[in-house]
Design a protein around this motif. Structure first.
Motif, PDB file in Angstrom:
ATOM      1  N   TRP A 171       0.688  -1.265   0.194  1.00 48.85           N
ATOM      2  CA  TRP A 171      -0.121  -0.132   0.075  1.00 48.85           C
ATOM      3  C   TRP A 171       0.785   1.207   0.050  1.00 48.85           C
ATOM      4  CZ3 TRP A 171       0.504   3.596   3.881  1.00 48.85           C
ATOM      5  CH2 TRP A 171       1.031   3.195   5.201  1.00 48.85           C
ATOM      6  N   SER A 172       2.067   1.185   0.327  1.00 49.97           N
ATOM      7  CA  SER A 172       2.928   2.292   0.803  1.00 49.97           C
ATOM      8  C   SER A 172       3.614   2.754  -0.670  1.00 49.97           C
ATOM      9  CB  SER A 172       3.748   2.392   1.861  1.00 49.97           C
ATOM     10  OG  SER A 172       4.681   1.083   1.310  1.00 49.97           O
ATOM     11  N   SER A 201      -2.032   7.003  -1.147  1.00 53.77           N
ATOM     12  CA  SER A 201      -1.541   5.856  -1.221  1.00 53.77           C
ATOM     13  C   SER A 201      -2.368   4.995  -1.675  1.00 53.77           C
ATOM     14  CB  SER A 201      -1.158   5.511   0.396  1.00 53.77           C
ATOM     15  OG  SER A 201      -2.273   4.810   0.862  1.00 53.77           O
TER      16      SER A 201
END
Lengths: 506, 327, 345
Positions: free
Chosen positions: A371-372, C190
């Protein structure tokens, strides 16, 4: 010899779903004291036909007659009261209740206004005894094997004094002994004059039990046959059919294995198996090679593919990727070895319907990045736009919700998701099922091109013509076993069909 | 012998295991109390559990029906409070007769429950949200009717409240206890011996199967919420008998106690498995914890909640383990 | 137009505000006094801030097909621990001491969120049951911290969290705004938002796409705990004390209502943080409106129940279908583009 009066007669049945004709002018009839097999591949319309019979779906045209009078049921309970009982593949009983209750709930024997438990248990024992089944009827149904649950469902149907018993893939999760037991019960029911509709993908069983069979293909009636008048090969041919349109521009060199012999093996399975899913098998796939998996539905072809990707984990055997043995216990492991898996059931296992085309396309790549490390919106738009154009996904807006797309376009979205991860092995489970001819051709062309570029492909399809056209090698499965692995040089559909039908190489 | 016939060894039925655990826990807690405090050993301590928690027991019985179908009812506490407020208001300010009040209160409870059940079944609003609306609605009605907690001096109500039914061993119980036990017996009978009761289990086991088997699913689903509303109203009346006042702020958080009692009693929150007897044990365990803490004197009342939370955790993990082993 | 998923909640919010305006013409006026903004609208925002915070946390939890019933208890615990620490300080006005109190409270809330996440993601317990444990025990823990008393504090820096001003705006509004903006940016910039929606929308498809949902689920419960913690600080700062019994009572229910009104489905998948904020404001405006109309504030719950019921009914597909059938509307106009034929059974 004159035929007896048909107990059930369905004439000219037509059923449309939005944009799809699921049944087109289908006739179907059943006689008392007969086991009638309903045959056809996925999407042929078998379950739709059963559902129109039991009132799950209404019909758009045609008539249904039961015992000579026209009927139209509002739902399975009403059909059951009229004598048409259905036992589903996924046993539709309550696992939390006892065996006896599952037979009688809703019609429990009562005494002094209350449920007469002892009487219910006695009657349950008698009923099950008639099916040659002796067990503790007060035990919970959930703790019984699927076979027993299946029998309990049949017992329930019998107690409602069914005239027509519908068995939808009753044997798909039974072992050989259990199947024999079930068939025995069906034979005795047949002797009592019951009409039994039997749906199964196991050719042996059908020939062992059915007196008559009706074959459907693509929602149309192919024909009705007496079992004694047809051979297994003829049956399979009629179920699968021949595809008429030929893809001219698929180069013949697709079958050329000459340069493949030198190509390194990408993935190799040795004795891989999973209980209840697929018997131990060995398989190797070289870079740039297309391996086709042929076999009927339920033959273990999907289960085999899932083991290679890590969607399920194996009970035994080893998997080797690039010469190194690797554990393959999660889909993530498969992805880490650059394997991609496009599942058969797009709706439940493939796509997230309420997300957009773009979001579905980037999902796997994004999941791999974590996700980052988001893909920038610009990059997402580029990727989506490129694949929407390359695969001709329609509507062309990447912001359309996937659930609003047609099946073929959904399939292309799924393909796009995996292609952007640049896999080395692409597993496609029924990628062309239920989609229109144009999309089908495009997907076949794409597979040929990808393999030409060096990607290994495992291609699963019920359509043999398609498997033959694309594959360098064909692996045939039957009853959850790999029964043959053949080089596709002069292979014909008939040869494969006879292997599927008879279980041995011709 | 055919392959399908399997000889099964006897073992205690796994679905009874959580209930047995609760019973063991209850006995152990009582034994511990009796060994620590001499007064604890008297039978009256046990009867007091029933006296103090008869109202909660009735509420929890209604909740058991709802949870058995796989639903949940958050409105019970508010309906209890509404019943106390309605009783106080009608008896003291409007001079209604006691029987009329009792009938009206029970009818209001059942009606509210029916309404929520209809929202859940016919408009497919999740039980959580529908009964949450019920929680706000009933509590709002309470506060609209009265913001005070008047005491009740109606002759019938006070006589019901004060009558002690003597028992051997110098003990006694209240009429409310008898009412609660009658409810328990009826509920047990209904769940075990009637088609409605068995349909409750079937719906909780698999609603889809229940529909396919031709059971009356709609009627059953609406009925359990009506029943829960009725039980909450009856529980409210018992609370009135216990406290002789109608407080719009009473019974806040009762839904949690009722759910906790049901779960500790071995009923599975996803539905389909559980017994009324288990719920009785669950309520008694909650009461026993409170009593132990009261007897101790040095422990503060908040330990009750913490211990209940810990027990919930223990029982839920136990249920998980059983479910996993069954698979 | 009515098709936009925020149409009904926004319409309801605007309608309520118009009612207020009709009853009290000065309702929309905002004045600047001593460099601070005052007015009914500012009050709505200020009083709604804790609910907005809890709602934001809850929205992400619900998007993964979860639910967190324990936030009310966490609110109480957070305020209790902070106030306990402050009340033990020699100088309650010390900024350092206040920061330690805040850090302790938020640290504990993170741990509580992690506990919930552990039960759901690792032990695989149904979210509603898993968080019920902390919902029940949490009130007890809060009372344990406060020793059953209402702890009152005098700390200026701490009270500023609830009633302080910065740049003419109440600090609580700014905190809620910052959390909203940061969360929105974080989930949308993100890949978190996408992955959360995928897990909630179709867990199996997500798994087969290589998504590791366990950590993600854990993360949203931790975040939910943190949001509840901040809200707890705000509520106790507003009241200059910690009331373990009543702080945050029913806030989990209000938060779930807020997100439901805001168009996030309890069944998971697509979520809308903006929708939740609107839902929270709608709930707060409702309270204010009841007050403005001169209805006794005791009727707030009743009005709330009715409005919520209406919004839920309007959003319920089953209800819409039933209404449509009754109205016997003419058959829908043919689609203007050819329908693509899909062949499947």
């Amino acid at each position: 010899m004159t035929e007896p009066e048909a107990i059930l007669r369905m004439t000219g049945i037509r059923k449309e779903f939005p944009g799809v004709v699921a049944l087109d002018d289908v006739d179907f009839r059943m006689f008392p004291g007969e086991v009638h097999a309903l045959m056809g591949e996925n999407g042929a319309g078998k379950s739709t036909l059963i559902k129109t019979l039991t009132g799950v779906h209404g019909i758009d045209a045609g008539t249904i007659e039961l015992g000579g009078s026209a009927v139209s049921f509002a739902g399975p309970p009403e059909a059951q009261r009229a004598g048409v009982s259905t036992v589903y593949q996924e046993v539709n009983l309550c696992p939390n209740l006892s065996v006896a209750e599952n037979i009688f709930i809703g019609r429990e024997p009562r005494r002094f206004g209350r449920i007469h438990w002892a009487g219910m248990r006695r009657r349950a024992e008698v009923l099950l005894g008639a099916l040659d089944l002796r067990l503790d009827v007060s035990a919970g149904l959930g703790s019984q094997s699927i076979a027993v649950q299946q029998m309990v469902a049949i017992a329930r149907a019998l107690d409602v004094s069914a005239r027509v018993l519908v068995l939808d893939e009753p044997t798909s999760s039974l072992d050989a002994g259990e199947v024999e037991q079930l068939l025995k019960v069906l034979r005795s029911l047949r002797e009592d004059g019951m009409a039994i509709l039997f749906v199964s993908h196991f050719i042996d069983q059908v020939f062992a039990i059915a007196d008559r069979m009706t074959v459907l293909r693509n929602g149309k009636l192919v024909g009705e046959y007496r079992t004694s008048d047809i051979t297994p090969v003829e049956l399979v041919t009629r179920m699968i059919g021949k595809e008429l349109e030929v893809l001219d521009d698929l180069e013949e060199s697709a079958h050329d294995r000459s340069d493949l012999a030198a190509a390194p093996v990408f993935l190799q399975a040795d004795g891989l198996s999973r209980k209840g899913a697929v018997a131990p098998f060995s398989l190797e796939i070289r870079q740039g090679e297309v391996v086709g998996l042929a076999g009927l539905l339920g033959s273990g072809r999907t289960e085999l593919a899932r083991l290679l990707f890590g969607a399920d984990h194996s009970d035994s055997g080893t998997l080797t990727v690039d010469g190194a043995v690797v554990p393959m216990r999660t889909p993530r492991a498969g992805m880490d070895h650059r394997i991609a898996f496009s599942p058969e059931d797009r709706k439940t296992e493939g796509l997230v319907g309420e997300l957009t085309v773009r979001e579905n396309i980037v999902l796997a790549l994004q999941a791999a990045r974590g996700w980052s490390r988001p893909l920038s919106r610009k990059r997402q738009d580029e990727l989506a736009a490129r694949y929407v154009a390359a695969l001709d996904i329609r509507p062309t807006s990447p912001e359309t919700l996937v659930r609003n797309l047609s099946g073929g376009n959904q399939q292309k979205v799924l393909l796009a998701r995996w292609l952007i991860t640049e896999p080395r092995l692409l597993i496609l489970d029924e990628p062309t099922r239920g989609i229109d001819i144009g999309a089908k051709t495009e997907i076949q062309r794409l597979v040929a091109k990808l393999s030409g570029d060096g990607m290994a492909v495992l291609f699963i399809s019920a359509e043999l013509e398609e498997v033959l056209r694309l594959s360098h090698r064909v692996t045939v499965l039957r009853d959850r076993k790999v029964v043959a692995q053949l080089d596709n040089e002069s292979l014909t559909a008939d040869e494969i069909m006879s292997i599927i039908a008879e279980g041995s190489s011709a | 012998m055919s392959t399908l016939t399997r000889v099964k060894e006897y073992r205690p039925q796994q679905r009874h295991l959580p209930m047995i655990a609760t019973l063991v826990l209850l006995v152990a807690a009582y034994g511990y109390g009796a060994s620590q405090y001499p007064a604890f050993g008297s039978g009256q301590v046990v009867f007091n559990l029933f006296i103090n928690y008869s109202w909660l027991l009735v509420v929890a019985i209604g909740m058991t029906f709802v949870i058995l179908t796989g639903g949940i009812d958050l409105s019970v506490g508010s309906v209890v409070a509404l019943s106390t407020v309605l009783s106080a208001e009608l008896l003291t300010k409007h001079g209604w007769s006691a029987p009329a009040v009792i009938v009206l209160v029970l009818a209001v409870g059942a009606l509210l429950g029916t309404g929520m059940g209809a929202l859940i079944h016919y408009f497919e609003i999740q039980p959580f949200i529908a009964t949450l609306v019920g929680l706000f609605f009933a509590r709002g009605l309470c506060l609209t009717i009265s913001t005070e907690a008047p005491s009740i001096d109606n002759a019938v109500f006070t006589s019901i409240a004060q009558t002690q039914i003597p028992l051997p061993g110098d003990s006694h119980v209240s009429i409310s206890v008898v009412i609660a036990l009658v409810v328990v017996v009826i509920a047990g009978y209904v769940l075990h011996y009637t088609r409605f009761g068995r349909t409750v289990y079937a719906v909780g086991g698999s609603e889809q199967s229940a529909v396919l088997m031709g059971l009356k699913v709609a009627r059953t689903k609406v009925s359990v919420y009506a029943l829960s509303g009725f039980c909450s109203a009856l529980g409210g009346l018992l609370l009135v008998f216990y406290k002789l006042s109608g407080d719009p702020l009473s019974a806040i958080g009762t839904e949690l106690d009722a759910i906790a009692a049901v779960v500790i009693g071995g009923t599975i929150l996803s539905g389909g498995s559980g017994y009324v007897v288990g719920t009785v044990l669950g309520v008694l365990v909650l009461g026993m914890i409170q009593t132990l803490i009261d007897f101790d004197g040095t422990l503060s009342s908040w330990w009750t909640k913490i211990v209940i939370g810990a027990l919930l955790f223990g029982f839920i993990v136990l249920q998980r383990l059983i479910a996993r082993r069954a698979r | 137009m009515t098709g936009h998923r925020l149409f009904w909640p926004i319409a309801a919010l605007v309608a309520l505000l118009l009612v207020d305006l009709a009853v009290k013409p000065s309702f929309f006026s905002v004045e600047l006094r001593d460099g601070h903004l005052y007015g009914s609208l500012v009050d709505i925002l200020r009083l709604g801030a804790p609910l907005i915070l809890v709602g934001i946390g809850m929205t992400l939890v619900v998007a993964t097909r979860g639910i967190d019933l324990s936030v009310g208890s966490v609110v109480a615990i957070s305020g209790a621990l902070a106030c306990l620490h402050l009340s033990g300080l020699g100088d309650q006005n010390s900024v350092g001491g206040t920061l330690v109190a805040v850090a302790m409270a938020l640290g504990l809330c993170l741990a509580l969120g992690a506990w919930n996440g552990f039960l759901v993601a690792v032990l695989g317990i149904q979210p509603i049951i898993a968080t019920l444990i902390l919902m029940v025990a949490g009130r007890g823990i809060a009372q344990l911290i406060t020793d059953g008393q209402i702890i009152t504090i005098t700390s200026g820096p701490f009270r500023a969290i609830g009633s302080g001003y910065l740049l003419t705006l109440p600090l609580s509004i700014l905190i809620a705004l910052v959390v909203f903006v940061l969360t929105s940016v974080l989930v949308r910039r993100s890949a978190l938002g996408l992955l959360i929606e995928a897990v909630g929308g179709n867990p199996e498809a997500s798994r087969l796409s290589g998504l590791r949902s366990g950590r993600l689920i854990w993360l949203v419960y931790v975040f939910g705990g943190l949001c509840a913690g901040v809200a707890g600080l705000m509520i106790s700062a507003n009241t200059s004390g910690a009331d373990a019994n009543h702080a945050g009572l029913w806030i989990e229910l209000d938060a779930i209502l807020a997100l439901t009104i805001g168009g996030t489905q309890l069944t998971g998948g697509r979520f809308s943080l903006g929708g939740t904020v609107i839902g929270a404001l709608l709930i707060q405006t409702l309270t204010t409106t009841v007050y403005t109309l001169g209805i006794p504030d005791t009727a707030t719950l009743l009005v709330k129940a009715m409005v919520v019921l209406l919004v839920c009914l309007v959003q319920s597909p089953a209800f819409r279908a039933k209404v449509r059938r009754r109205r016997k509307s003419p058959p829908p106009a043919p689609a203007d583009r050819p329908v693509k034929v899909e062949v499947s059974a």
